[in-house]
Scaffold this active site. Structure first.
Site, short mmCIF file in Angstrom:
data_model
loop_
_atom_site.label_atom_id
_atom_site.label_comp_id
_atom_site.label_asym_id
_atom_site.label_seq_id
_atom_site.Cartn_x
_atom_site.Cartn_y
_atom_site.Cartn_z
N ASP A 7 -83.24 -8.90 69.82
CA ASP A 7 -83.63 -9.43 68.51
C ASP A 7 -83.23 -10.90 68.53
O ASP A 7 -82.08 -11.24 68.29
CB ASP A 7 -82.89 -8.67 67.40
CG ASP A 7 -83.28 -9.15 66.02
OD1 ASP A 7 -84.40 -9.66 65.85
OD2 ASP A 7 -82.46 -9.00 65.09
N GLU A 68 -88.60 -9.00 70.05
CA GLU A 68 -89.37 -9.11 68.82
C GLU A 68 -90.30 -10.31 68.90
O GLU A 68 -89.90 -11.41 69.30
CB GLU A 68 -88.44 -9.25 67.60
CG GLU A 68 -89.22 -9.17 66.31
CD GLU A 68 -88.33 -9.02 65.09
OE1 GLU A 68 -87.54 -8.06 65.06
OE2 GLU A 68 -88.41 -9.86 64.20
N ASP A 141 -78.43 -7.09 63.42
CA ASP A 141 -79.08 -7.61 64.64
C ASP A 141 -78.90 -6.65 65.81
O ASP A 141 -79.77 -6.54 66.67
CB ASP A 141 -78.49 -8.98 64.99
CG ASP A 141 -78.39 -9.89 63.78
OD1 ASP A 141 -79.29 -10.70 63.58
OD2 ASP A 141 -77.41 -9.73 63.02
#
Lengths: 184, 184
Positions: A7, A68, A141
């Site tokens: 992430d 991501e 996260d």
């Protein structure tokens, strides 16, 4: 298959590693958050995240990196750092010959919860559930990085959800995922 | 001092190398544009730019890297790629122990033309003039990369514009630069 889910972020970069077995079985290997100091020059902050990711590559030898996909619709200041981190880790993976896959937030949510617009807490809850953890990983996260890794494991053919071998519950899950993807 | 100026971009990345001597003297060492194919995966495109920049580090051993600071105000799709490239090259420079400096487009324009809102053609014209080139470098990304390198050379103390040793013309230039910076 061992998956490193990332992430990306400049202040906090979530890093989650899972092993994907047969069916939908996934196990936690490692999870951490690389943090960098706002007061440092950007090159140094990016370098520190680079070094943290390099250490994970050395220690855990992932077979795949899932990341991501960065969008510009969020806070523009945050997005610049996120894009820079994502560029750095993509090149690191390529240098090591590890394939990189990108997923949108709604793809990750749909894969993990069956619902592309799931709340963050629901994603974290499902991550804990499928990995057999007593509590959702903290901070968010970390949970997001694991969710991205799980999404990749389940999307990339290490299991066949909805296929002939699936249980009724798995088929319903797969149908929900597909419906969620159609809704986008 | 040898400066590698980079105009970051995913489709075209301008790469200009200059040597800065005493006063405002600058000479062209190398200029190129790394191009990548829109149809390739982003990780591969970033990797190709990484490799091109690595080859320049090996061949020319710059003492400093100067980079355009990325803003989110431009086309959002373009900016994501620009931010990713800038992240990659900042980490490359850090890995090699080369300091990185960031400049806004208006800082570069002000340094090279004396005017923070100069047109692109004017920047390219001045780049050709100060480097003693017969024509402005093509494409614009190449001229921009050289302008960034020149801006860094002139800003970072390899000369003292406006100082005691400056000619009247250099002092006027320095004053114009400062005025332009104040106007932003």
């Amino acid at each position: 298959m061992r998956v490193l889910g990332i992430d990306p972020g400049l202040t906090r970069c979530g890093l989650g590693i899972i092993d994907a077995g047969s069916g939908r079985s996934v196990t936690l290997v490692d999870v951490s958050v690389a943090r960098t100091d706002l007061d440092l020059p950007i090159a140094e902050r990016l370098g520190q995240i680079h070094d943290a990711v390099d250490a994970l590559f050395d220690a855990f030898r992932p077979d795949a990196v899932a990341l991501e996909r960065v969008f510009a619709q969020h806070n523009v200041r945050t997005v610049m750092g996120t894009a820079q981190v994502s560029g750095v880790v993509m090149v690191q993976a390529r240098t090591r010959g590890v394939p990189v896959s990108l997923y949108t937030p709604s793809e990750v949510k749909a894969a993990v919860t069956g619902q592309g617009r799931a709340a963050k807490a629901q994603v974290a809850f499902m991550v804990a559930k499928v990995l057999g953890l007593a509590e959702p990983p903290q901070p968010a996260d970390a949970a997001d990085a694991l969710a991205i890794a799980i999404a990749h494991a389940w999307r990339s053919g290490s299991s066949v959800p909805g296929g002939a071998a699936a249980t009724p519950a798995q088929r319903r899950w797969a149908e929900a995922e597909r419906a969620s993807r159609r809704r986008g």
